[in-house]
Design a protein around this motif. Structure first.
Motif, short mmCIF file in Angstrom:
data_model
loop_
_atom_site.label_atom_id
_atom_site.label_comp_id
_atom_site.label_asym_id
_atom_site.label_seq_id
_atom_site.Cartn_x
_atom_site.Cartn_y
_atom_site.Cartn_z
N LYS B 159 0.83 -1.20 0.00
CA LYS B 159 0.00 0.00 0.00
C LYS B 159 0.87 1.26 0.00
O LYS B 159 1.75 1.38 0.84
N SER B 160 0.65 2.12 -0.93
CA SER B 160 1.34 3.40 -1.14
C SER B 160 2.82 3.25 -1.52
O SER B 160 3.57 4.22 -1.53
N PHE B 161 3.24 2.03 -1.85
CA PHE B 161 4.64 1.83 -2.23
C PHE B 161 4.94 2.42 -3.62
O PHE B 161 5.97 3.02 -3.84
N GLU B 162 4.02 2.20 -4.56
CA GLU B 162 4.25 2.70 -5.91
C GLU B 162 4.37 4.22 -5.89
O GLU B 162 5.19 4.81 -6.59
N ASP B 163 3.58 4.83 -5.04
CA ASP B 163 3.61 6.28 -4.89
C ASP B 163 5.01 6.74 -4.45
O ASP B 163 5.57 7.69 -4.99
N MET B 164 5.59 6.00 -3.48
CA MET B 164 6.94 6.34 -3.02
C MET B 164 7.96 6.18 -4.15
O MET B 164 8.89 6.99 -4.29
N PHE B 165 7.78 5.13 -4.93
CA PHE B 165 8.69 4.86 -6.04
C PHE B 165 8.65 6.02 -7.04
O PHE B 165 9.68 6.54 -7.47
N GLN B 166 7.43 6.47 -7.35
CA GLN B 166 7.30 7.58 -8.29
C GLN B 166 7.92 8.85 -7.72
O GLN B 166 8.59 9.60 -8.42
N ARG B 167 7.73 9.06 -6.43
CA ARG B 167 8.30 10.26 -5.80
C ARG B 167 9.82 10.22 -5.86
O ARG B 167 10.48 11.23 -6.08
N SER B 168 10.38 9.03 -5.67
CA SER B 168 11.83 8.89 -5.74
C SER B 168 12.33 9.27 -7.12
O SER B 168 13.34 9.96 -7.28
N LYS B 169 11.61 8.82 -8.15
CA LYS B 169 12.01 9.15 -9.52
C LYS B 169 11.88 10.66 -9.76
O LYS B 169 12.76 11.28 -10.35
N GLU B 170 10.77 11.23 -9.26
CA GLU B 170 10.57 12.67 -9.43
C GLU B 170 11.65 13.47 -8.72
O GLU B 170 12.02 14.56 -9.14
N ALA B 171 12.18 12.90 -7.64
CA ALA B 171 13.25 13.59 -6.89
C ALA B 171 14.60 13.44 -7.59
O ALA B 171 15.63 13.86 -7.06
N GLY B 172 14.61 12.81 -8.78
CA GLY B 172 15.82 12.78 -9.57
C GLY B 172 16.62 11.49 -9.50
O GLY B 172 17.69 11.39 -10.09
#
Ligand code: SF4
Ligand code: SF4
Ligand code: SF4
Lengths: 203, 529
Positions: B159-172
């Motif tokens: 739960k909410s893991f994919e969201d973290m993954f996307q945020r990590s990518k957005e953070a560069g």
């Protein structure tokens, strides 16, 4: 009049062959197994069910126990490691000692491992039913020993899982002994800084 | 981290006699007690929750990443200390070689996971998300960092893991699909160069980094074997504890009254550990609340009339459940008997009845299985806890094998008496297999040692009677080894094909008992069909 022979004539076995939907019937000719079972010594009725563990299947067992005065039951279905408690309870509810129920494992040990070999699987299923019925003739009612349970739990390991389990048991009013080999509890989790997904501190 | 000081006895110079004593001098509260010592406490217990956790993988053996050779290659556990405000650097992330803050940070995934070559085929479950968390922490603390993650697959299914993954990518954070083949160090700067085949683009890439974090996997704790034999538990093929049923009893151990919580059952994260701990507590609590439990009626009974007072049964009982003194009839203590049946198979005078697994019942099964065309069949005695369960596992996994085997279930392989095996051969079995738990995993402490001894005697007997001893086989198959069960069944079928009708006929006669041992009654009723 000749008095009936004691053992042989008293044995009244009912055999219940389960299709398990197509889990068993897909690989085993359950109709043939049922006919075969009917002819085994001591067997007075053989019934084929779609799902023996479901209520209609269990009711069929209970009804047959009453109607045919069964004193032994063979359920030819899945592994006893899954449903032995279910069928023991079922025959108990129909007034039979639970140890007078025997299972033949036609699913895990037969249909699931021999798909595409209908003849071999069916022959094997017949043997397994014959074996269970032969065993059933020697089953005896048994009384289980009842022993008191000491009202205290032991939790081995004081990491996050052990701590949580201990707290929940204690909250439910149980005495708990928690053992941990390290000088402090916390385990691996206490060695972490932030933890996902909330990114907050681990302790 | 203990909340109070403790003496680390591995490093203390000695307290008996006191070698240094400086700590006692320094402690104004006089809290140091050199006379304190380990104690053994005894408590009665009604339920046990096993939550012994995990060990973190030590990457020393994977030398290609240079963990032992290069200062700036660290593990994810070491990273935790370096980023922690309570750690040695007060949370300032610096690299070991020069205490400077690294800007180009690499992460290698699956170090010690999903790697059958080093015997670790399983996914450690937590390392992907842990690295994603680390990249977010770094990006948050130091906006100028460049994070690069080398991975095979990113598993972000919670739960909410994919969201973290996307945020990590957005953070560069750069995600490069491919695990490094090699890591080199510049001896001057101690910077690292990672060579990796980018499997998305198909190109060989070199990345220069300031620090490399090995995202290490996890493994079963080393105490697992000890706890396992204490509580007679079993392991799955990856070495974690095996549950009673993967779907229906996921926190119950096969041993009644024992439950699992956390990592020791399978790799899982904190949330799942907490969930499982709750489930275990509820299962254990339910058991404690019932107050009484029923013991399965499969215990041993001794007929005092038939007992010849030889004491053999008491000698083989792993639980010491049989009281016997020289010249006296043996007596079973029912509450102590676990029902393995070792005694029943050992008694030569038919004085022992194993309830619900009697000689009559088991011999009747053997005879029924072999009534028609015995030459086509392999008789398999399988113990409830391991090999029968292993056969179930083969079924659950749909692993196919020849349909010639016929299983007879006993609680323990030690229940299989000489008579049962001989009777199978007399009934025309070409091959008989006795199977049980692996030596150290016996569900009845070590009852399967009796199995091994009995098999040796049987092989000798067969040899003397002119019967090929290899027609009797012994295999240890665990509950997790569905593959092995199927493989053994294939071997048994090959062996069966080598047995001729002449051999079978010869065996029937060669093994006829000299003095009729089986009482008439049993033969008559069991053979009536
Ligand atoms: S009794 Fe077993 S085999 Fe039959 S329907 Fe139920 S699960 Fe399937
Ligand atoms: S092995 Fe049999 S005969 Fe010997 S003491 Fe035990 S019960 Fe009695
Ligand atoms: S040997 Fe096994 S069956 Fe016999 S008394 Fe001991 S525990 Fe019970």
């Amino acid at each position: 009049m000749v008095a009936p022979k004691p053992l042989e004539d008293e044995i009244r076995i009912g055999v219940f062959v389960c299709d398990c939907g197509l889990n068993i019937a897909g690989a085993v000719d359950c109709a043939a197994v049922t006919v075969f079972a009917k002819a085994l010594p001591g067997v007075v009725c053989a019934v084929r069910n779609k799902y023996t563990c479901a209520d209609p299947g269990q009711n069929e067992i209970k009804d047959a126990i009453r109607a045919h005065k069964l004193n032994r039951v063979v359920v030819a279905s899945c592994t006893p490691r899954q449903h032995e408690p279910t069928f023991r309870q079922c025959v108990r509810e129909a007034g039979l000692n639970p140890y007078l129920m025997e299972m033949a494992n036609l699913r895990e040990h037969c249909s699931w491992v021999h798909p595409g070999n209908r003849e071999g699987a069916t022959r094997k299923a017949m043997d397994l039913v014959a074996s269970a019925a032969a065993r059933a003739r020697f089953l005896q009612p048994q009384q289980e020993l009842s022993v008191p349970v000491t009202k205290r739990a032991l939790v081995i390991g004081g990491g996050v899982a052990g701590i949580e389990a201990s707290l929940q048991l204690a909250d439910a009013g149980h005495k708990v002994v928690l053992v941990e080999k390290q000088p402090s509890i916390g385990g691996i989790m206490a060695q972490l800084d932030k933890t996902y997904p909330t990114m907050d501190c681990s302790i | 981290m203990p909340s109070t000081y403790v003496l680390n006895m591995n490093d203390c110079l000695g307290n008996n006699p006191i070698a240094c004593g400086k700590c006692a001098e320094a402690c104004e509260q006089n809290a140091i007690n050199y006379d304190d010592h380990d104690e053994i406490l005894t408590r009665e217990i009604g339920a046990i929750i096993v939550a012994i956790g995990l060990d973190v993988y030590d990457p020393t053996e994977m030398d290609e990443y240079g963990y032992t050779r290069f200062d700036n290659v660290i593990t994810s556990m070491e990273f935790e200390r370096l980023i922690c405000a309570g750690g040695p650097t007060a949370g300032h992330f610096v690299r070991p070689s020069d205490q400077e803050r690294p800007k180009r940070i690499g992460f290698v995934q699956c170090v010690g996971s999903r790697n059958p070559k080093i015997g670790r085929p399983y996914c450690s479950n937590i390392c992907c998300m842990n690295t994603i968390k680390d990249t977010l922490l770094l990006a948050d603390h130091y906006p100028d960092v460049q994070n690069t993650v080398f991975y095979q697959d990113i598993r972000a299914s919670g739960k909410s893991f994919e969201d973290m993954f996307q945020r990590s990518k957005e953070a560069g954070t750069r995600y490069i699909r491919g695990l490094p083949g090699e890591v080199e160090e510049d001896p001057e700067t101690h910077n690292l160069t990672v060579t990796v085949e980018n499997t998305t683009s198909g190109s060989l890439e070199r990345h220069e980094l300031d620090i490399l974090v090995l995202s290490v996997g996890v493994q079963p704790p080393k105490d697992l074997a000890k706890i396992s034999s204490l509580l007679t538990l079993s392991k799955t093929s990856d070495g974690f504890f095996m549950e009673s049923h993967p779907k229906l009893k996921p926190v119950d151990a096969p041993t009644r009254g024992v439950f699992f919580a956390g990592f020791c059952e399978a790799p899982k994260d904190i949330k799942d550990s907490v969930c499982q701990a709750g489930a275990s507590a509820s299962r254990a609590g339910a058991l404690l609340n019932t107050g009484r439990i029923q013991i399965e009626a499969i215990t041993s009974r001794i007929d005092e009339q038939a007992c010849m007072k030889c004491g053999q049964c008491a000698a083989v009982c792993p639980y010491g459940a049989i009281n016997w003194k020289k010249g006296e009839v043996a007596v079973v203590v029912e509450a102590a008997c676990a029902g393995c049946g070792a005694c029943g198979a050992t008694c030569q005078f038919d004085a022992i009845t194993m309830r619900h697994f009697t000689d009559d019942q088991l011999i009747a099964q053997v005879r029924a299985l072999l009534e028609l065309e015995p030459q086509d069949k392999v008789v398999v005695f399988a113990c409830n806890w391991c090999s029968y369960a292993g056969a179930d596992m083969a079924g659950i996994s749909r692993i196919q094998y020849p349909a010639s085997n016929r299983v007879v279930r006993t609680m323990c392989s030690a229940r299989v008496s000489e008579e049962m095996v001989l009777e199978a051969f007399r009934c025309g079995a070409p091959v008989v297999l006795v199977s049980g738990c692996h030596y150290a995993d016996c569900h009845y402490i070590n009852a399967n040692r009796q199995t091994a001894k009995r098999m040796q005697r049987l092989w000798d007997k067969l040899e003397k009677a002119g019967v090929r001893p290899e027609r009797l086989q012994l295999e240890w198959i665990s509950a997790a080894e569905g593959q092995k069960f199927a493989e053994v069944m294939r071997q048994m079928e090959e062996l069966r094909k080598t047995v001729t009708m002449e051999e079978i006929e010869h065996t029937r006669h060669a093994l006829q008992p000299k003095h009729k041992k089986i009482p008439e009654k049993k033969t008559a009723t069991a053979g009536a069909r």
